[in-house]
Scaffold this motif. Structure first.
Motif, PDB file in Angstrom:
ATOM      1  N   MET A   1     -14.245 -55.157  43.606  1.00  0.00           N
ATOM      2  CA  MET A   1     -14.134 -56.203  44.598  1.00  0.00           C
ATOM      3  C   MET A   1     -15.163 -57.289  44.309  1.00  0.00           C
ATOM      4  SD  MET A   1     -11.814 -56.049  46.576  1.00  0.00           S
ATOM      5  CE  MET A   1     -10.925 -55.446  47.922  1.00  0.00           C
ATOM      6  N   PRO A   2     -14.872 -58.493  44.688  1.00  0.00           N
ATOM      7  CA  PRO A   2     -15.734 -59.605  44.329  1.00  0.00           C
ATOM      8  C   PRO A   2     -16.913 -59.796  45.263  1.00  0.00           C
ATOM      9  CG  PRO A   2     -13.770 -60.408  45.426  1.00  0.00           C
ATOM     10  CD  PRO A   2     -13.615 -58.925  45.270  1.00  0.00           C
ATOM     11  N   THR A   3     -17.895 -60.415  44.725  1.00  0.00           N
ATOM     12  CA  THR A   3     -18.985 -60.968  45.501  1.00  0.00           C
ATOM     13  C   THR A   3     -18.816 -62.465  45.383  1.00  0.00           C
ATOM     14  OG1 THR A   3     -20.414 -59.123  44.961  1.00  0.00           O
ATOM     15  CG2 THR A   3     -21.483 -61.151  45.675  1.00  0.00           C
ATOM     16  N   ILE A   4     -19.007 -63.179  46.463  1.00  0.00           N
ATOM     17  CA  ILE A   4     -18.763 -64.610  46.453  1.00  0.00           C
ATOM     18  C   ILE A   4     -20.068 -65.350  46.664  1.00  0.00           C
ATOM     19  CG2 ILE A   4     -17.504 -66.501  47.538  1.00  0.00           C
ATOM     20  CD1 ILE A   4     -15.466 -64.285  48.433  1.00  0.00           C
ATOM     21  N   LEU A  74     -16.809 -67.335  42.359  1.00  0.00           N
ATOM     22  CA  LEU A  74     -16.448 -65.938  42.563  1.00  0.00           C
ATOM     23  C   LEU A  74     -17.025 -65.127  41.417  1.00  0.00           C
ATOM     24  CD1 LEU A  74     -14.746 -63.750  44.046  1.00  0.00           C
ATOM     25  CD2 LEU A  74     -12.899 -64.360  42.473  1.00  0.00           C
ATOM     26  N   ILE A  75     -17.761 -64.091  41.755  1.00  0.00           N
ATOM     27  CA  ILE A  75     -18.347 -63.222  40.741  1.00  0.00           C
ATOM     28  C   ILE A  75     -17.730 -61.854  40.929  1.00  0.00           C
ATOM     29  CG2 ILE A  75     -20.481 -62.190  39.875  1.00  0.00           C
ATOM     30  CD1 ILE A  75     -21.872 -64.749  41.072  1.00  0.00           C
ATOM     31  N   THR A  76     -17.057 -61.381  39.906  1.00  0.00           N
ATOM     32  CA  THR A  76     -16.354 -60.112  40.002  1.00  0.00           C
ATOM     33  C   THR A  76     -16.448 -59.372  38.674  1.00  0.00           C
ATOM     34  OG1 THR A  76     -14.269 -59.076  40.715  1.00  0.00           O
ATOM     35  CG2 THR A  76     -14.104 -61.054  39.334  1.00  0.00           C
ATOM     36  N   SER A  77     -15.999 -58.125  38.664  1.00  0.00           N
ATOM     37  CA  SER A  77     -15.979 -57.351  37.426  1.00  0.00           C
ATOM     38  C   SER A  77     -14.893 -56.289  37.543  1.00  0.00           C
ATOM     39  CB  SER A  77     -17.330 -56.686  37.175  1.00  0.00           C
ATOM     40  OG  SER A  77     -17.573 -55.680  38.133  1.00  0.00           O
ATOM     41  N   GLY A  83     -23.078 -55.502  37.155  1.00  0.00           N
ATOM     42  CA  GLY A  83     -24.057 -56.555  37.385  1.00  0.00           C
ATOM     43  C   GLY A  83     -23.649 -57.680  38.322  1.00  0.00           C
ATOM     44  N   LYS A  84     -22.607 -57.472  39.126  1.00  0.00           N
ATOM     45  CA  LYS A  84     -22.177 -58.527  40.063  1.00  0.00           C
ATOM     46  C   LYS A  84     -23.309 -58.941  40.993  1.00  0.00           C
ATOM     47  CE  LYS A  84     -18.869 -56.079  41.847  1.00  0.00           C
ATOM     48  NZ  LYS A  84     -18.803 -54.868  41.068  1.00  0.00           N
ATOM     49  N   VAL A 104     -24.303 -69.763  50.372  1.00  0.00           N
ATOM     50  CA  VAL A 104     -23.884 -68.694  51.274  1.00  0.00           C
ATOM     51  C   VAL A 104     -23.421 -67.544  50.389  1.00  0.00           C
ATOM     52  CG1 VAL A 104     -22.336 -67.988  53.131  1.00  0.00           C
ATOM     53  CG2 VAL A 104     -23.150 -70.354  53.037  1.00  0.00           C
ATOM     54  N   LEU A 105     -24.116 -66.422  50.463  1.00  0.00           N
ATOM     55  CA  LEU A 105     -23.762 -65.226  49.698  1.00  0.00           C
ATOM     56  C   LEU A 105     -22.818 -64.396  50.564  1.00  0.00           C
ATOM     57  CD1 LEU A 105     -27.365 -64.340  48.552  1.00  0.00           C
ATOM     58  CD2 LEU A 105     -25.551 -65.232  47.103  1.00  0.00           C
TER      59      LEU A 105
END
Length: 167
Positions: A1-4, A74-77, A83-84, A104-105
């Protein structure tokens, strides 16, 4: 799932006023998040994140000139542990040095909300609570951090009905 990571995040005037009041201490705040970067060789790591940020900002500027206005990263893996969270926090700390830039994290990883845990917001209302409860406002789930212009939205209270990624 992504971290935004929402750099230069678009929020309306009422939300901005509420966040500014929270930062100034004019409104009682439930809790402040903690933004801690991983322990690396500080100068080298900081410079590497700065280089990545510069590339992203150049792309954002080019897109803006083409009539687009990108504001979300969008940071995802593909797998956990890649390492997200580390990248998200490193970029957030790099963006905070930009003038007129707020970050905004948003922790959208419902299965393993590491970003929420690292920011000490794991037990707070968050994204999942907001999506399931029409009575919650954005201001109920956006938390100021101890870093100026950096805000956090935790994943929310864990529940059995949380969405799972598609395999």
């Amino acid at each position: 799932m992504p971290t935004i990571l929402a750099a230069n995040a678009s929020i309306d005037a009422d939300q901005a006023t509420q966040l500014q009041k929270q930062e100034a201490g004019a409104v009682e705040v439930k809790r402040s998040g903690v933004v801690r970067t991983p322990h690396f060789d500080e100068s080298r790591t900081r410079e590497e994140f700065r280089a990545v940020k510069r590339h992203m900002m150049t792309r954002m500027k080019t897109s803006a000139e083409d009539g687009l206005n990108p504001r979300t990263i969008l940071i995802t893996s593909a797998s956990p542990g890649e390492g997200k969270t580390t990248v998200t926090l490193g970029l957030a700390m790099s963006f905070m040095f930009e003038r007129n830039c707020s970050v905004v994290l948003i922790d959208a990883d419902m299965r393993s909300p590491e970003l929420s845990r690292r920011m000490n917001l794991a037990d707070e209302l968050g994204l999942l609570d907001y999506l399931e409860n029409d009575d919650l406002q954005i201001s109920d789930i956006v938390y100021p951090t101890r870093v100026a212009r950096v805000f956090a939205v935790p994943s929310g209270h864990p529940r059995v009905t949380a969405p799972e990624p598609v395999a």
